[in-house]
Scaffold this motif. Structure first.
Motif, PDB file in Angstrom:
ATOM      1  N   ALA A 269     -13.992 -12.533 -39.303  1.00  0.00           N
ATOM      2  CA  ALA A 269     -12.410 -12.034 -39.075  1.00  0.00           C
ATOM      3  C   ALA A 269     -11.368 -13.322 -38.837  1.00  0.00           C
ATOM      4  CB  ALA A 269     -12.232 -11.189 -37.764  1.00  0.00           C
ATOM      5  N   LEU A 270     -12.100 -14.420 -38.307  1.00  0.00           N
ATOM      6  CA  LEU A 270     -11.084 -15.641 -38.089  1.00  0.00           C
ATOM      7  C   LEU A 270     -11.622 -16.957 -38.878  1.00  0.00           C
ATOM      8  CD1 LEU A 270     -11.048 -15.313 -34.291  1.00  0.00           C
ATOM      9  CD2 LEU A 270      -9.292 -14.646 -35.815  1.00  0.00           C
ATOM     10  N   LYS A 274      -7.738 -19.633 -39.931  1.00  0.00           N
ATOM     11  CA  LYS A 274      -7.342 -18.704 -38.683  1.00  0.00           C
ATOM     12  C   LYS A 274      -8.225 -19.232 -37.351  1.00  0.00           C
ATOM     13  CE  LYS A 274      -6.570 -14.684 -41.341  1.00  0.00           C
ATOM     14  NZ  LYS A 274      -6.984 -13.191 -41.547  1.00  0.00           N
ATOM     15  N   ALA A 275      -9.285 -19.948 -37.649  1.00  0.00           N
ATOM     16  CA  ALA A 275      -9.854 -20.284 -36.707  1.00  0.00           C
ATOM     17  C   ALA A 275      -9.208 -21.152 -35.296  1.00  0.00           C
ATOM     18  CB  ALA A 275     -11.206 -20.883 -36.929  1.00  0.00           C
ATOM     19  N   ASP A 276      -8.521 -22.040 -35.791  1.00  0.00           N
ATOM     20  CA  ASP A 276      -7.773 -22.893 -34.843  1.00  0.00           C
ATOM     21  C   ASP A 276      -6.208 -22.811 -34.654  1.00  0.00           C
ATOM     22  OD1 ASP A 276     -10.377 -24.128 -34.254  1.00  0.00           O
ATOM     23  OD2 ASP A 276     -10.029 -25.465 -36.057  1.00  0.00           O
ATOM     24  N   ILE A 310     -16.026 -24.010 -24.083  1.00  0.00           N
ATOM     25  CA  ILE A 310     -16.349 -23.428 -25.507  1.00  0.00           C
ATOM     26  C   ILE A 310     -15.707 -24.619 -26.529  1.00  0.00           C
ATOM     27  CG2 ILE A 310     -16.461 -21.712 -27.243  1.00  0.00           C
ATOM     28  CD1 ILE A 310     -16.219 -19.819 -25.247  1.00  0.00           C
ATOM     29  N   GLU A 311     -16.383 -24.860 -27.380  1.00  0.00           N
ATOM     30  CA  GLU A 311     -15.880 -26.051 -28.328  1.00  0.00           C
ATOM     31  C   GLU A 311     -14.846 -25.246 -29.238  1.00  0.00           C
ATOM     32  OE1 GLU A 311     -18.982 -27.734 -30.348  1.00  0.00           O
ATOM     33  OE2 GLU A 311     -19.733 -28.819 -28.747  1.00  0.00           O
ATOM     34  N   SER A 312     -13.942 -25.775 -29.845  1.00  0.00           N
ATOM     35  CA  SER A 312     -12.865 -25.111 -30.521  1.00  0.00           C
ATOM     36  C   SER A 312     -13.442 -24.651 -31.824  1.00  0.00           C
ATOM     37  CB  SER A 312     -11.973 -26.366 -31.187  1.00  0.00           C
ATOM     38  OG  SER A 312     -11.025 -25.710 -31.833  1.00  0.00           O
ATOM     39  N   LYS A 317     -11.443 -19.031 -29.957  1.00  0.00           N
ATOM     40  CA  LYS A 317     -10.003 -18.371 -30.263  1.00  0.00           C
ATOM     41  C   LYS A 317     -10.412 -16.610 -29.955  1.00  0.00           C
ATOM     42  CE  LYS A 317      -6.350 -17.770 -33.779  1.00  0.00           C
ATOM     43  NZ  LYS A 317      -6.062 -17.939 -34.959  1.00  0.00           N
ATOM     44  N   ALA A 318     -11.462 -16.422 -30.299  1.00  0.00           N
ATOM     45  CA  ALA A 318     -11.693 -14.753 -30.164  1.00  0.00           C
ATOM     46  C   ALA A 318     -11.684 -14.348 -28.668  1.00  0.00           C
ATOM     47  CB  ALA A 318     -13.131 -14.477 -30.841  1.00  0.00           C
TER      48      ALA A 318
END
Length: 705
Positions: A269-270, A274-276, A310-312, A317-318
């Protein structure tokens, strides 16, 4: 005899073949497409409310997107193509003339009835011979007759006459249907000849290779791989493996939320940019000071540390989006707001896998934490936040003002149990709710399906006591009493009994819905309802922030409070037998509901005290905990108790009487007329003798209004 293989040169057979083949594929695909477009929640009752949160349009759009996600474009294309082919072939079947092969019949050829005598047959034959004999027949041009057709006609009447008069030829006709004996036959292949002629054969071979050598294995392989890729609960197997590594015996709701962020579904989904994108903005918003909590997102200091460790990437993000969703934090960005409402249903689906893992370990705390996480995700309420946030227009500041200086969290039930005047004084005013907002909140609260337990006990069907390793039934009796309900009727003690079904009641034994007797006819025979009562579903969860339609579930399980272990796994209930609300869908019926769970009794006699948990997975604070005691008697003592009972002979008309006679037992006693009349009166009154309860139960729950 010979056979002849031919192709459908006239085009009369292959449309039937293509129509049948396309129908076998198109009809199932059409059903799958229909099921995908049909909203299963449309038939479920809903809680009536006019409340619309700030991001209601985004939530509705996300909910509609989820309904359409299963409607694959290729599936729509195949269905349209299939129906087009079926329509075209149906048109060809309609306009193409068919060749009908008639059955050779000597009576029809001679033009006589099958009851004609031999004399009549000879007479007709002589008459036809005089007109059709080659030496006498003259073709009629107006009838398109030729010498050849007349000769063929004469041969036919000759064969017909011989088939009816000559014994040998007649035997051929009777055995093979033709005077000349067994005939050759032809097999017409339902494909146009043009498909395999003039060099087109290679294309047909290529088509069959693509269909059966490439497409079919691909479809089967995709389906099989898809089943292996997902766990029994629905999430991906990789996500379940990651959740397994996140499991802890003392995990709380915040820890479950953090564990859910490891799901592989979030990576899909990310993915990509979208992840960062916007991660720093989300974290700054959720970690800002809250109105009544240290952080706006509702997370604790421990949860904040886990987030920062948690690492980026997609997981961080979730998790940040989950805390933004739970804290109802405004992100001031359309893309981030959309993502915030998309991650919540994904996380909720992952709670099923985490629950399954917790059940495998059997520790009480993780099981409850998983169910509580489901509640908070559906209601968009942070852990340890006020349950009043489930009501429309309530904010953390308003909930804090209503609770006052009390250190205990106020549930929706305790808030609604107060007099209306006191509720208004606490919730309505400057900086609090307006009069309309208060009415909206109260209206919703009075529709929430709170299951209030009235009685819980153990029993064994047909027995007075419970012996070791017997099949025990946990019977839970209760009513749906929405918070703030008024004029709640008193409990009828008869409704708390659980009467065993008669031994000859096949409907009850087989679990079929039993029709209710509504009276008797003139002859005295019972009259039943037209149809058996259907299962009753509770209204969909009132969850204006959750981008899915969700039907509530109630989980009943037993735990050992001393060891902190699960004693009996959860039994899940999604439907009930009695209506919960009236015809208007708002007024509660207060009908008694029954939930039953069966399990094996302990192998040793004794008194076993459990904690019974009744957990609703979509409302915060609607759970019930109570102690129940299971009394297991020694088998010898149980036999003594049975021996003390007076055992009467079974009636000859009952199933027990028939079985007793089959075993060679004494003749059953016939009931006297007075006994039958007494039994009939008991049936009409609706009362039956109940099997004695064999367990002590602490039903010290909240008093009902």
């Amino acid at each position: 005899m010979s056979s002849d293989y031919s192709y459908d040169e006239e085009g009369t057979l292959w449309p039937f073949f293509v129509f049948t083949l396309s129908g076998l594929v198109t009809l199932p695909l059409s059903y799958v497409l229909y099921k995908g477009t049909r909203d299963p929640a449309a038939s479920f009752p809903r809680i009536k409310s006019d409340y619309r949160p700030t991001d209601a349009e985004v939530v509705d759009a996300t909910r509609k997107k989820d309904r359409r996600k299963d409607n694959k474009l290729w599936l729509v294309f195949l269905v349209l193509l299939g129906w087009s082919v079926m329509a075209y072939t149906m048109y060809l079947i309609y306009v193409t003339p068919t060749t009908i092969r008639s059955i050779w019949n000597p009576y029809d050829i001679l033009g006589i009835s099958e009851s004609a005598s031999e004399k009549d047959i000879k007479s007709i034959y002589k008459k036809l011979s005089r007109t059709l004999h080659p030496d006498k027949a003259r073709p009629d041009a107006s009838k398109n007759e030729t010498i050849e057709t007349l000769n063929d006609r004469y041969v036919e009447i000759s064969k017909a006459y011989q088939a009816l008069t000559d014994e040998e030829i007649r035997n051929n006709y009777i055995q093979y249907g033709h005077p000349d004996g067994k005939q050759s036959y032809s097999i017409a292949i339902a494909l146009p000849k043009a498909m395999i002629s003039d060099g087109n054969g290679k294309y047909v071979v290529l088509l069959y290779t693509l269909l059966f050598g490439v497409l079919l294995p691909y479809i089967v392989g995709t389906w099989w791989y898809g089943t292996l890729k997902r766990s029994k609960e629905g999430p991906l197997m990789e996500s379940a493996n990651r959740l397994f590594r996140q499991y802890e015996e003392n995990i709380d709701v915040g820890g479950v939320i953090t564990a859910l962020s490891t799901g592989k579904e979030f990576e899909e989904a990310l993915k990509g940019d979208k992840a960062d994108a916007g991660l720093s903005k989300i974290e700054s918003r959720i970690l800002a000071p809250g109105e009544t909590t240290p952080f706006a997102g509702g997370l604790s200091v421990k949860d904040k540390e886990k987030l920062e460790d948690i690492e980026s990437g997609p997981r961080r993000k979730a998790l940040a989006l989950l805390w933004a969703y739970l804290g109802r934090v405004d992100l001031d960005d359309d893309a981030l707001t959309k993502s915030k409402y998309e991650v919540a249903p994904i996380a909720h689906s992952l709670t099923k896998s985490f629950t399954a893992i917790s059940l495998a370990y059997g520790n009480t705390a993780p099981i409850l934490a998983s169910y509580y996480a489901s509640q908070h995700l559906i209601q968009a309420v942070p852990p340890k936040a006020s349950p009043l946030l489930q009501l429309p227009h309530f904010t953390p500041a308003i909930a804090k003002a209503v609770e006052g200086d009390s250190r205990t969290v106020m549930t929706v039930q305790s808030f609604m149990d107060q007099p209306d005047a006191k509720r208004r004084s606490l919730a309505v005013g400057k900086g609090l709710l307006t009069e309309d907002q208060y009415k909206s909140a109260v209206t919703v609260a009075k529709q929430l399906p709170y299951f209030r337990v009235a009685k819980a006990f153990f029993k064994v069907a047909g027995e007075r006591c419970i012996i070791p390793s017997s099949l025990v039934t946990l019977v839970v009796k209760g009513r749906f009493i929405p918070p703030g309900s008024e004029a709640v009727p008193a409990i009828d003690e008869l409704e708390l009994e659980d009467v065993d079904a008669a031994e000859d009641d096949l409907d009850a034994i087989l679990g079929r819905k039993k029709k209710k007797q509504i009276g008797k006819d003139e002859a005295g025979k019972p009259v039943y309802e037209a149809e058996a009562p259907e299962a009753v579903f509770p209204p969909l969860a009132h969850a204006p922030y959750f981008a899915r339609d969700y039907s509530p579930r109630w989980h009943v399980f037993l735990t050992d409070s001393k060891q902190g272990k699960m004693a009996v796994p959860p039994f899940t209930f999604t439907e009930f037998d009695a209506p919960i609300y009236g015809e208007d869908g708002v007024a509660p019926t207060f009908r008694m509901q029954t939930m039953k769970a069966q399990f094996a009794a302990p192998p040793q006699a004794g008194h076993y005290t459990f904690v019974m948990n009744v957990v609703c997975d979509c409302y915060v604070g609607f759970d019930t905990k109570m102690e129940v005691t299971l009394v297991v008697e020694e088998a010898s003592k149980a036999a003594e108790m049975v021996g003390e009972d007076e055992i009467s002979e079974p009636d000859e008309d009952s199933l027990a009487g028939i079985m007793n006679a089959a075993k060679g037992g004494p003749p059953p006693k016939k009931k006297r007329a007075a006994d039958e009349e007494e039994d009939s009166e008991e049936e009409e009154s609706g009362t039956e003798e109940e099997v004695e309860d064999t367990s002590d139960t602490n039903t010290d729950t909240e008093p009902e209004n």
